[in-house]
Design an enzyme around this catalytic site. Structure first.
Site, short mmCIF file in Angstrom:
data_model
loop_
_atom_site.label_atom_id
_atom_site.label_comp_id
_atom_site.label_asym_id
_atom_site.label_seq_id
_atom_site.Cartn_x
_atom_site.Cartn_y
_atom_site.Cartn_z
N LYS A 60 -2.96 8.95 -10.17
CA LYS A 60 -3.79 9.89 -9.38
C LYS A 60 -2.92 10.93 -8.67
O LYS A 60 -3.18 12.13 -8.75
CB LYS A 60 -4.62 9.13 -8.33
N ARG A 81 -13.36 5.28 -1.76
CA ARG A 81 -13.02 3.98 -2.34
C ARG A 81 -14.08 2.94 -2.06
O ARG A 81 -13.94 1.80 -2.51
CB ARG A 81 -11.70 3.48 -1.76
N ARG A 104 8.39 1.31 -9.52
CA ARG A 104 8.46 2.27 -8.42
C ARG A 104 8.90 1.57 -7.14
O ARG A 104 9.59 2.15 -6.31
CB ARG A 104 7.10 2.94 -8.20
N ARG A 143 7.61 1.26 -0.43
CA ARG A 143 6.23 0.85 -0.14
C ARG A 143 6.09 -0.66 -0.20
O ARG A 143 6.29 -1.27 -1.25
CB ARG A 143 5.26 1.53 -1.12
N ARG A 166 -4.44 -5.34 -4.59
CA ARG A 166 -4.93 -3.95 -4.64
C ARG A 166 -5.92 -3.78 -5.79
O ARG A 166 -6.93 -3.10 -5.64
CB ARG A 166 -3.74 -3.00 -4.80
P1 AP5 Z 1 1.04 7.64 -9.03
O1 AP5 Z 1 0.85 9.04 -9.49
O2 AP5 Z 1 1.64 7.40 -7.72
O3 AP5 Z 1 -0.33 6.83 -9.17
P2 AP5 Z 1 -1.47 6.61 -8.11
O4 AP5 Z 1 -2.70 6.33 -8.89
O5 AP5 Z 1 -1.48 7.73 -7.14
O6 AP5 Z 1 -0.93 5.26 -7.48
P3 AP5 Z 1 -0.84 4.80 -5.96
O7 AP5 Z 1 0.21 3.76 -5.88
O8 AP5 Z 1 -0.76 5.95 -5.06
O9 AP5 Z 1 -2.18 4.07 -5.89
P4 AP5 Z 1 -3.00 3.47 -4.75
O10 AP5 Z 1 -4.34 3.88 -5.07
O11 AP5 Z 1 -2.74 2.02 -4.63
O12 AP5 Z 1 -2.32 4.09 -3.43
P5 AP5 Z 1 -2.89 4.99 -2.27
O13 AP5 Z 1 -1.74 5.66 -1.69
O14 AP5 Z 1 -4.05 5.76 -2.70
O15 AP5 Z 1 1.89 6.90 -10.17
C1 AP5 Z 1 2.29 5.56 -10.02
C2 AP5 Z 1 3.65 5.35 -10.70
O16 AP5 Z 1 3.51 5.55 -12.09
C3 AP5 Z 1 4.72 6.35 -10.24
O17 AP5 Z 1 5.96 5.71 -10.22
C4 AP5 Z 1 4.66 7.44 -11.31
O18 AP5 Z 1 5.86 8.13 -11.45
C5 AP5 Z 1 4.31 6.63 -12.54
N1 AP5 Z 1 3.50 7.39 -13.52
C6 AP5 Z 1 2.56 8.34 -13.27
N2 AP5 Z 1 2.03 8.80 -14.42
C7 AP5 Z 1 2.62 8.09 -15.42
C8 AP5 Z 1 2.46 8.10 -16.84
N3 AP5 Z 1 1.60 8.91 -17.46
N4 AP5 Z 1 3.21 7.23 -17.56
C9 AP5 Z 1 4.11 6.40 -16.94
N5 AP5 Z 1 4.31 6.35 -15.61
C10 AP5 Z 1 3.56 7.19 -14.86
O19 AP5 Z 1 -3.41 3.87 -1.26
C11 AP5 Z 1 -2.51 2.99 -0.64
C12 AP5 Z 1 -3.24 2.16 0.40
O20 AP5 Z 1 -3.73 3.02 1.44
C13 AP5 Z 1 -4.47 1.38 -0.09
O21 AP5 Z 1 -4.13 0.14 -0.65
C14 AP5 Z 1 -5.25 1.23 1.22
O22 AP5 Z 1 -4.67 0.25 2.01
C15 AP5 Z 1 -5.00 2.58 1.89
N6 AP5 Z 1 -6.03 3.57 1.52
C16 AP5 Z 1 -5.82 4.76 0.88
N7 AP5 Z 1 -6.98 5.41 0.71
C17 AP5 Z 1 -7.95 4.62 1.24
C18 AP5 Z 1 -9.36 4.73 1.33
N8 AP5 Z 1 -10.02 5.80 0.82
N9 AP5 Z 1 -10.04 3.74 1.95
C19 AP5 Z 1 -9.40 2.66 2.46
N10 AP5 Z 1 -8.06 2.47 2.38
C20 AP5 Z 1 -7.34 3.45 1.77
MG MG Z 2 -1.22 7.86 -5.02
#
Ligand code: AP5
Ligand code: MG
Length: 191
Positions: free
Chosen positions: A15, A90, A129, A135, A147
């Site tokens: 994402k 979410r 990662r 993280r 997660r």
């Molecule tokens: P990346 O682009 O970072 O993927 P992502 O989907 O953004 O993954 P996140 O780890 O950010 O997901 P998340 O949803 O758990 O975290 P968030 O910060 O939203 O890519 C991931 C990895 O893969 C990277 O190393 C990248 O380089 C690699 N990659 C990318 N594309 C690739 C490809 N095509 N091929 C191979 N490798 C690739 O949330 C974190 C926490 O915050 C949650 O758990 C929760 O506690 C809280 N939170 C956030 N939003 C909310 C909400 N709306 N409500 C409640 N809690 C929330």
């Molecule tokens: Mg992200």
């Protein structure tokens, strides 16, 4: 035409990576609630402290604070030509709040796009990662699986919420970053 896009997908689906490319391609403002929480944690705010206690375990942060933070960020960008929401909504409550909030401003959700990747592939990506991301939620398989569980229980049901509005699309999140972004851009251009 104002485009407000939601990027959907399990943790690690890409994402954040794709949101930045879509931001540039369509001149959108990118809002990642995860990045906003991590920014608050880095700055030792009280919101950061609250969020950290949930995030470190891989649990969702409560709706009330998350929705408030998201709305403040939209309000902080009054000149945006559109938004790309990454990691929000979410939960059903967040999705309903977003619809209501945007309607009050004469805006709406244009499209929701899910990036599809198998959990086993994602675990490898996130553990990799985690070697240097700092993280806590990337550090061990158990937290990563929690997660996924949060996603499957609370977020996946939103697919039907957006399908009912004819606003859900999905593409594969497996392939090179460029291949995926080309597909996303083509899909958004076709809408
Ligand atoms: P990346 O682009 O970072 O993927 P992502 O989907 O953004 O993954 P996140 O780890 O950010 O997901 P998340 O949803 O758990 O975290 P968030 O910060 O939203 O890519 C991931 C990895 O893969 C990277 O190393 C990248 O380089 C690699 N990659 C990318 N594309 C690739 C490809 N095509 N091929 C191979 N490798 C690739 O949330 C974190 C926490 O915050 C949650 O758990 C929760 O506690 C809280 N939170 C956030 N939003 C909310 C909400 N709306 N409500 C409640 N809690 C929330
Ligand atoms: Mg992200």
């Amino acid at each position: 035409m104002m485009k407000n896009i939601i990027l959907f997908g399990k943790p690690g689906a890409g994402k954040g990576t794709q949101a930045v490319l879509l931001r540039d391609a369509f001149q959108l403002v990118h809002i990642s609630t995860g990045d906003l929480f991590r920014y608050n944690i880095g700055n030792n705010t009280s919101l950061g402290a609250l969020a950290k206690s949930y995030m470190d375990q891989g649990d969702l942060v409560p709706d009330e604070v998350t929705i408030k933070m998201l709305e403040a960020e939209v309000d902080a960008n009054p000149d945006a030509g559109g938004f790309i929401f990454d990691g929000f909504p979410r939960t059903a409550k967040q999705a309903e709040a977003l619809d209501e909030f945007l309607h009050c401003k004469d805006m709406n959700v244009h499209a929701t796009i899910g990036l599809e990747v198998d959990e086993e592939v994602l675990i490898k990506r996130l553990l990799n990662r985690g070697k240097d991301s700092g993280r806590a939620d990337d550090q061990d398989e158990e937290k990563i699986r929690n997660r996924f569980e949060e996603y499957n229980n609370k977020t996946a049901p939103l697919i039907n919420y957006y399908k009912a509005q004819n606003k859900f699309h999905s593409i594969t999140g497996v392939g090179t970053v460029t291949e995926i972004s080309e597909q996303l851009i083509a899909l958004l251009d076709s809408l």
